[in-house]
Design an enzyme around this catalytic site. Sequence first.
Site, PDB file in Angstrom:
ATOM      1  N   ARG A  26       0.811  -1.227   0.000  1.00 19.08           N
ATOM      2  CA  ARG A  26       0.000   0.000   0.000  1.00 19.08           C
ATOM      3  C   ARG A  26       0.842   1.274   0.000  1.00 19.08           C
ATOM      4  NH1 ARG A  26      -5.765  -0.799   1.144  1.00 19.08           N
ATOM      5  NH2 ARG A  26      -6.097  -2.566  -0.230  1.00 19.08           N
ATOM      6  N   ARG A  30      -3.169   6.540  -0.170  1.00 12.90           N
ATOM      7  CA  ARG A  30      -3.654   7.730   0.527  1.00 12.90           C
ATOM      8  C   ARG A  30      -2.671   8.411   1.460  1.00 12.90           C
ATOM      9  NH1 ARG A  30      -8.853   4.478   2.233  1.00 12.90           N
ATOM     10  NH2 ARG A  30      -7.161   2.952   2.224  1.00 12.90           N
ATOM     11  N   ARG A  39      -6.233  11.743  -7.216  1.00 10.68           N
ATOM     12  CA  ARG A  39      -7.487  11.039  -6.942  1.00 10.68           C
ATOM     13  C   ARG A  39      -8.674  12.008  -6.849  1.00 10.68           C
ATOM     14  NH1 ARG A  39     -11.268   8.886  -4.939  1.00 10.68           N
ATOM     15  NH2 ARG A  39     -11.423   7.225  -3.385  1.00 10.68           N
ATOM     16  N   ASP A  76      -6.187  -3.151  -8.155  1.00  4.53           N
ATOM     17  CA  ASP A  76      -6.792  -3.793  -6.991  1.00  4.53           C
ATOM     18  C   ASP A  76      -7.005  -5.273  -7.283  1.00  4.53           C
ATOM     19  OD1 ASP A  76      -8.075  -2.609  -4.308  1.00  4.53           O
ATOM     20  OD2 ASP A  76      -9.107  -4.460  -4.878  1.00  4.53           O
ATOM     21  N   TYR A 153     -14.787 -12.483  -1.382  1.00  6.13           N
ATOM     22  CA  TYR A 153     -15.489 -11.262  -1.812  1.00  6.13           C
ATOM     23  C   TYR A 153     -16.649 -11.595  -2.746  1.00  6.13           C
ATOM     24  CZ  TYR A 153     -12.151  -8.132   0.374  1.00  6.13           C
ATOM     25  OH  TYR A 153     -11.396  -7.447   1.289  1.00  6.13           O
TER      26      TYR A 153
HETATM   27  O1  CP3 Z   1       0.309   0.344  -3.164  1.00  7.52           O
HETATM   28  C1  CP3 Z   1      -0.187  -0.775  -3.382  1.00  7.52           C
HETATM   29  O2  CP3 Z   1      -0.131  -1.705  -2.562  1.00  7.52           O
HETATM   30  C2  CP3 Z   1      -0.777  -1.057  -4.751  1.00  7.52           C
HETATM   31  C3  CP3 Z   1      -2.163  -1.034  -4.922  1.00  7.52           C
HETATM   32  C4  CP3 Z   1      -3.110  -1.945  -4.174  1.00  7.52           C
HETATM   33  C5  CP3 Z   1      -4.407  -1.518  -3.794  1.00  7.52           C
HETATM   34  N1  CP3 Z   1      -5.084  -2.599  -3.306  1.00  7.52           N
HETATM   35  C6  CP3 Z   1      -4.927  -0.151  -3.957  1.00  7.52           C
HETATM   36  C7  CP3 Z   1      -6.055   0.292  -3.109  1.00  7.52           C
HETATM   37  C8  CP3 Z   1      -3.000  -3.300  -3.817  1.00  7.52           C
HETATM   38  C9  CP3 Z   1      -1.814  -4.234  -3.930  1.00  7.52           C
HETATM   39  C10 CP3 Z   1      -4.277  -3.695  -3.290  1.00  7.52           C
HETATM   40  C11 CP3 Z   1      -4.582  -5.077  -2.850  1.00  7.52           C
HETATM   41  C12 CP3 Z   1      -5.846  -5.348  -2.154  1.00  7.52           C
HETATM   42  N2  CP3 Z   1      -7.078  -4.812  -2.387  1.00  7.52           N
HETATM   43  C13 CP3 Z   1      -5.989  -6.330  -1.130  1.00  7.52           C
HETATM   44  C14 CP3 Z   1      -4.890  -7.241  -0.642  1.00  7.52           C
HETATM   45  C15 CP3 Z   1      -3.974  -6.603   0.316  1.00  7.52           C
HETATM   46  C16 CP3 Z   1      -4.557  -6.370   1.689  1.00  7.52           C
HETATM   47  O3  CP3 Z   1      -4.661  -5.194   2.050  1.00  7.52           O
HETATM   48  O4  CP3 Z   1      -4.861  -7.349   2.375  1.00  7.52           O
HETATM   49  C17 CP3 Z   1      -7.337  -6.306  -0.712  1.00  7.52           C
HETATM   50  C18 CP3 Z   1      -7.962  -7.172   0.362  1.00  7.52           C
HETATM   51  C19 CP3 Z   1      -8.019  -5.353  -1.525  1.00  7.52           C
HETATM   52  C20 CP3 Z   1      -9.457  -4.997  -1.508  1.00  7.52           C
HETATM   53  C21 CP3 Z   1      -9.693  -3.593  -1.115  1.00  7.52           C
HETATM   54  N3  CP3 Z   1      -9.340  -2.485  -1.871  1.00  7.52           N
HETATM   55  C22 CP3 Z   1     -10.310  -3.135   0.075  1.00  7.52           C
HETATM   56  C23 CP3 Z   1     -10.855  -4.011   1.176  1.00  7.52           C
HETATM   57  C24 CP3 Z   1     -10.318  -1.734   0.012  1.00  7.52           C
HETATM   58  C25 CP3 Z   1     -10.953  -0.783   0.999  1.00  7.52           C
HETATM   59  C26 CP3 Z   1     -10.166  -0.614   2.216  1.00  7.52           C
HETATM   60  C27 CP3 Z   1      -9.254   0.554   2.109  1.00  7.52           C
HETATM   61  O5  CP3 Z   1      -8.029   0.399   2.361  1.00  7.52           O
HETATM   62  O6  CP3 Z   1      -9.766   1.638   1.816  1.00  7.52           O
HETATM   63  C28 CP3 Z   1      -9.662  -1.357  -1.190  1.00  7.52           C
HETATM   64  C29 CP3 Z   1      -9.400   0.033  -1.663  1.00  7.52           C
HETATM   65  C30 CP3 Z   1      -8.049   0.402  -2.114  1.00  7.52           C
HETATM   66  N4  CP3 Z   1      -7.222  -0.379  -2.869  1.00  7.52           N
HETATM   67  C31 CP3 Z   1      -7.400   1.647  -1.846  1.00  7.52           C
HETATM   68  C32 CP3 Z   1      -6.148   1.599  -2.487  1.00  7.52           C
HETATM   69  C33 CP3 Z   1      -5.101   2.666  -2.556  1.00  7.52           C
HETATM   70  C34 CP3 Z   1      -7.999   2.815  -1.081  1.00  7.52           C
HETATM   71  C35 CP3 Z   1      -9.086   3.486  -1.845  1.00  7.52           C
HETATM   72  C36 CP3 Z   1      -8.870   4.901  -2.267  1.00  7.52           C
HETATM   73  O7  CP3 Z   1      -7.776   5.399  -2.543  1.00  7.52           O
HETATM   74  O8  CP3 Z   1      -9.893   5.545  -2.351  1.00  7.52           O
END
Ligand code: CP3
Length: 345
Positions: A26, A30, A39, A76, A153
């Site tokens: 991550r 953000r 964004r 994602d 999911y």
């Molecule tokens: O920097 C990185 O790691 C690259 C991008 C990345 C994202 N999601 C961007 C993202 C990666 C590798 C993921 C993987 C991901 N997505 C996982 C596996 C890793 C983990 O955290 O266990 C999972 C379970 C998801 C599903 C997901 N995506 C959820 C549950 C959420 C909401 C929770 C949250 O953190 O807000 C997301 C949203 C998401 N994916 C964001 C980002 C940067 C935040 C949303 C935003 O910017 O508005």
Amino acid sequence: MSLQNDLILRAAKGEKVERTPVWLMRQAGRILKEYRDVREKLSGFKELVETPELAAEVTIQPVDILGVDAAIIFSDILVIPEAMGLTYQMLENKGPWFEKTIKSQADIDQLIIPNPYEKLAYTLDAIKITKKELNGRVPVIGFAGAPWTIFSYMIEGSGSKTFSKAKKMLYTEPAMSHVLLDKITQSTILYLKAQVASGADMVQVFDSWAGILSPAQYQEFSLKYISQICDAIPEVPVTVFAKGAFFAREEMGKLKCNTIGLDWNMDIAESRKLIGANKTLQGNLDPCALYGSFAEIKKQTNVMLDQFKGSRHIANLGHGLYPDTNPDAVRCFIESVKEYKSVLA
Ligand code: CP3
């Protein structure tokens, strides 16, 4: 194109490195004002994921701003269920939400095994643009969710504390569950292979909900499919990160992958013993350690590095960065890893 910094690839393969490479799960997101600025101009998270030029821009931000040794492509894990036929929304402050979920064999039959070059071209294009713009500065990490986490999911339709609907499916409809897991696995293999063909230098499989299964269930419904993915991607180093799967470490040591991710609950010496000497270990600082003072962050990072010392290691957190983490604290973590080399020398 040759890479100027290939530390992470060499570490993954167990080759000699001058210092421990470091990146953060991550890292693109953000915590960075520069990410929030990009964004803000868009309708939402999905528009960013689906606009290759902008996805490439935020992928590269942490390389420029934080100094990490690898870029992870901005996307994602949920793009796979979407490409298979279940569209999702990313609700502000709530997380993912699927309008349609999988309840029956008929629902599974309707899912497709997507051609990634048609349905997921946006991420493949983002990888190509990122590779071009990075111009060999650091490697690019591609990724996908593990079949069990994607299955969760697809059944739940959103995040959940217990994922009891998904687990209920394993207990009540095991044969049907395997059909769905197999379809997800096939889709994931095609997608990861396409990411590699588009320029990904290594790939990571995220099994975020590994920790809610029993050891026997984990073997049957998750590791079996992760193993198929590892076997299908001989082209580049593969990392498997299974959050909470402390009980499966010994089995994971047998996977045909290069690197196993550890979360912060896993003792490092014990993990090394269970997994064996032939894998690189990745992790595993608690993301909450970054809320501490800089002196404390440096201390905790050194404690972690001391425990990994002398064996194959890629420094990272034990799970993704929390969005309210101070970027200077992240920089402090990265600098601490980079400086540790001089302590060794
Ligand atoms: O920097 C990185 O790691 C690259 C991008 C990345 C994202 N999601 C961007 C993202 C990666 C590798 C993921 C993987 C991901 N997505 C996982 C596996 C890793 C983990 O955290 O266990 C999972 C379970 C998801 C599903 C997901 N995506 C959820 C549950 C959420 C909401 C929770 C949250 O953190 O807000 C997301 C949203 C998401 N994916 C964001 C980002 C940067 C935040 C949303 C935003 O910017 O508005």
